[in-house]
Enzyme design. Structure first.
Site, short mmCIF file in Angstrom:
data_model
loop_
_atom_site.label_atom_id
_atom_site.label_comp_id
_atom_site.label_asym_id
_atom_site.label_seq_id
_atom_site.Cartn_x
_atom_site.Cartn_y
_atom_site.Cartn_z
N ALA A 28 -35.93 -116.06 -3.32
CA ALA A 28 -35.71 -117.48 -3.02
C ALA A 28 -34.91 -118.05 -4.18
O ALA A 28 -34.95 -117.53 -5.30
CB ALA A 28 -37.05 -118.17 -2.88
N GLY A 80 -38.35 -113.32 -2.17
CA GLY A 80 -38.08 -113.67 -0.77
C GLY A 80 -37.19 -112.65 -0.06
O GLY A 80 -37.24 -112.52 1.16
N GLU A 123 -39.50 -110.01 0.98
CA GLU A 123 -40.29 -110.58 2.09
C GLU A 123 -39.47 -110.64 3.38
O GLU A 123 -39.99 -110.39 4.47
CB GLU A 123 -40.80 -111.97 1.70
CG GLU A 123 -41.85 -111.90 0.60
CD GLU A 123 -42.27 -113.27 0.09
OE1 GLU A 123 -41.39 -114.00 -0.44
OE2 GLU A 123 -43.45 -113.63 0.23
N GLU A 160 -42.73 -112.77 -8.36
CA GLU A 160 -43.11 -114.19 -8.43
C GLU A 160 -44.06 -114.51 -9.57
O GLU A 160 -43.95 -115.57 -10.19
CB GLU A 160 -43.74 -114.63 -7.09
CG GLU A 160 -42.73 -114.85 -5.97
CD GLU A 160 -42.35 -113.57 -5.22
OE1 GLU A 160 -42.73 -112.47 -5.67
OE2 GLU A 160 -41.67 -113.69 -4.19
N1 COA Z 1 -32.20 -117.69 -7.40
C1 COA Z 1 -31.12 -118.36 -7.83
N2 COA Z 1 -30.09 -117.77 -8.42
C2 COA Z 1 -30.14 -116.43 -8.60
C3 COA Z 1 -31.25 -115.67 -8.18
C4 COA Z 1 -32.30 -116.36 -7.54
N3 COA Z 1 -33.39 -115.73 -7.08
N4 COA Z 1 -31.02 -114.39 -8.50
C5 COA Z 1 -29.83 -114.34 -9.09
N5 COA Z 1 -29.29 -115.58 -9.15
C6 COA Z 1 -28.00 -115.98 -9.70
C7 COA Z 1 -28.01 -115.98 -11.23
O1 COA Z 1 -28.57 -117.20 -11.70
C8 COA Z 1 -26.54 -115.86 -11.52
O2 COA Z 1 -25.93 -117.10 -11.28
P1 COA Z 1 -24.82 -117.70 -12.33
O3 COA Z 1 -23.72 -116.67 -12.32
O4 COA Z 1 -24.43 -119.00 -11.75
O5 COA Z 1 -25.51 -117.75 -13.65
C9 COA Z 1 -26.05 -114.93 -10.42
O6 COA Z 1 -27.02 -115.02 -9.38
C10 COA Z 1 -25.96 -113.48 -10.87
O7 COA Z 1 -27.24 -113.10 -11.37
P2 COA Z 1 -27.45 -112.40 -12.80
O8 COA Z 1 -28.86 -112.66 -13.23
O9 COA Z 1 -26.36 -112.84 -13.73
O10 COA Z 1 -27.22 -110.86 -12.41
P3 COA Z 1 -27.83 -109.60 -13.16
O11 COA Z 1 -27.14 -108.43 -12.59
O12 COA Z 1 -27.80 -109.77 -14.62
O13 COA Z 1 -29.39 -109.55 -12.72
C11 COA Z 1 -31.24 -109.71 -11.17
C12 COA Z 1 -29.75 -109.33 -11.39
C13 COA Z 1 -31.53 -109.63 -9.68
C14 COA Z 1 -32.14 -108.70 -11.93
C15 COA Z 1 -31.49 -111.14 -11.71
O14 COA Z 1 -30.52 -112.00 -11.15
C16 COA Z 1 -32.85 -111.68 -11.35
O15 COA Z 1 -33.85 -111.30 -11.97
N6 COA Z 1 -32.90 -112.61 -10.37
C17 COA Z 1 -34.11 -113.29 -9.99
C18 COA Z 1 -35.04 -112.37 -9.22
C19 COA Z 1 -36.32 -113.08 -8.87
O16 COA Z 1 -37.14 -113.40 -9.71
N7 COA Z 1 -36.52 -113.33 -7.57
C20 COA Z 1 -37.70 -113.92 -7.06
C21 COA Z 1 -37.55 -115.38 -6.93
S1 COA Z 1 -39.03 -116.09 -6.27
#
Ligand code: COA
Length: 268
Positions: free
Chosen positions: A76, A121, A124, A144
């Protein structure tokens, strides 16, 4: 080959949706710069797309994936989650659950083509689909608790069904990620392929399913889902069996077998 009658399938802000041959609808979450994170608009779009799937007899099955090569859905949208408070958070979860329930209960087969991160999400969403196939770069997790919340779109309910209670507790309480091989080993996905082969594998399986009687497939979906609710699943199965025997497709299937030919199901 796109069906021009279905041009409105493409009018979604956050989805790329295309209807292909044999009624296969492909739905791509289309927010590549945010790793396809699900914001409020994406959830609205997913709900509308599935309403069309329910309503349009031309659609026989759905494959859901994410655009790009990095993510199916990375969760999400955390920028929106950060704004939630105790007044609106419950509604947020209920409405997400309802949308994913609509996918799980969809009377047409839904396959998740998991082409990268399927976190929160995203995991999910994949679990709400009937079948999951992952590419070898996919990563799964429900992180989460690392954000101070819990899965709210059905993750605490569907993960134990798929992988068992102990493994579900481990994954949800630790927030750890697992790779595609491990997801296959514990039963979270049915197959693992290369990225190049992923869509083909999903399409082949979908075609194997959709060449069968669509009304029978819809009954199968009801019955298997009933095994995981408080409904009497055996009663559901008996009723569904009766429903199948009312259809022309049942007559066609049995007659075609006896006449040693392939059945031609009409969906009636
Ligand atoms: N919500 C909003 N934005 C997200 C996102 C999310 N769940 N997951 C990734 N993004 C965005 C990042 O903020 C970034 O945006 P920006 O370029 O404007 O800063 C872009 O997507 C790229 O993500 P980034 O973190 O730079 O890529 P990465 O390869 O370094 O890492 C992940 C990839 C998936 C490991 C990391 O993005 C992450 O941990 N995301 C969140 C996962 C999460 O906790 N999901 C559950 C949410 S309830």
């Amino acid at each position: 080959m796109y069906n021009t009658n279905l041009i409105n399938y493409m009018n979604f802000q956050t989805l790329k949706v295309q209807l292909e041959e044999e009624g296969l609808l492909k739905v791509f979450i289309n927010r590549e710069d945010k790793l396809n994170a699900l914001n409020a608009q994406t959830m609205i779009d997913i709900e509308s797309a599935f309403q069309m799937v329910y309503d349009d007899p031309k659609v026989k099955g759905v494959i859901i994936s994410g655009v790009g090569e990095k993510a199916f859905v990375a969760g999400a949208d955390i920028s929106e989650i950060g704004e939630l408070n105790h007044m609106n958070a419950r509604k947020f979860a209920e409405s997400g659950q309802e949308i994913f329930m609509k996918i799980e209960s969809c009377p047409k087969p839904v396959i998740a083509a998991i082409n990268g991160y399927a976190l929160g999400g995203g995991c999910e969403l994949a679990m709400a689909c009937h079948i999951r196939i992952a590419s070898d770069n996919a990563k799964f997790g429900l992180p989460e608790v690392t954000l101070g919340i819990i899965p709210g779109y059905g993750g605490t309910q569907r993960l134990p069904v798929l992988v068992g209670k102990g493994k579900a507790f481990e994954l949800i309480m630790s927030g750890s990620q697992i790779d595609a091989e491990e997801a296959w080993r514990i039963g979270l996905v049915n197959y693992v392929t290369t990225q190049e082969e992923l869509m083909g594998k999903c399409e082949n399986l979908m075609h194997k399913i959709t060449k069968n009687a669509g009304l029978a497939i819809a009954q199968v979906i009801d019955c298997v889902n009933a095994a995981y609710t408080e409904d009497d699943g055996f009663q559901t199965e008996a009723n569904s069996f009766g429903n199948c025997c009312k259809t022309d497709d049942f007559k066609e299937g049995t007659t075609a077998f006896l006449e040693k030919r392939k059945p031609e199901f009409q969906g009636a």
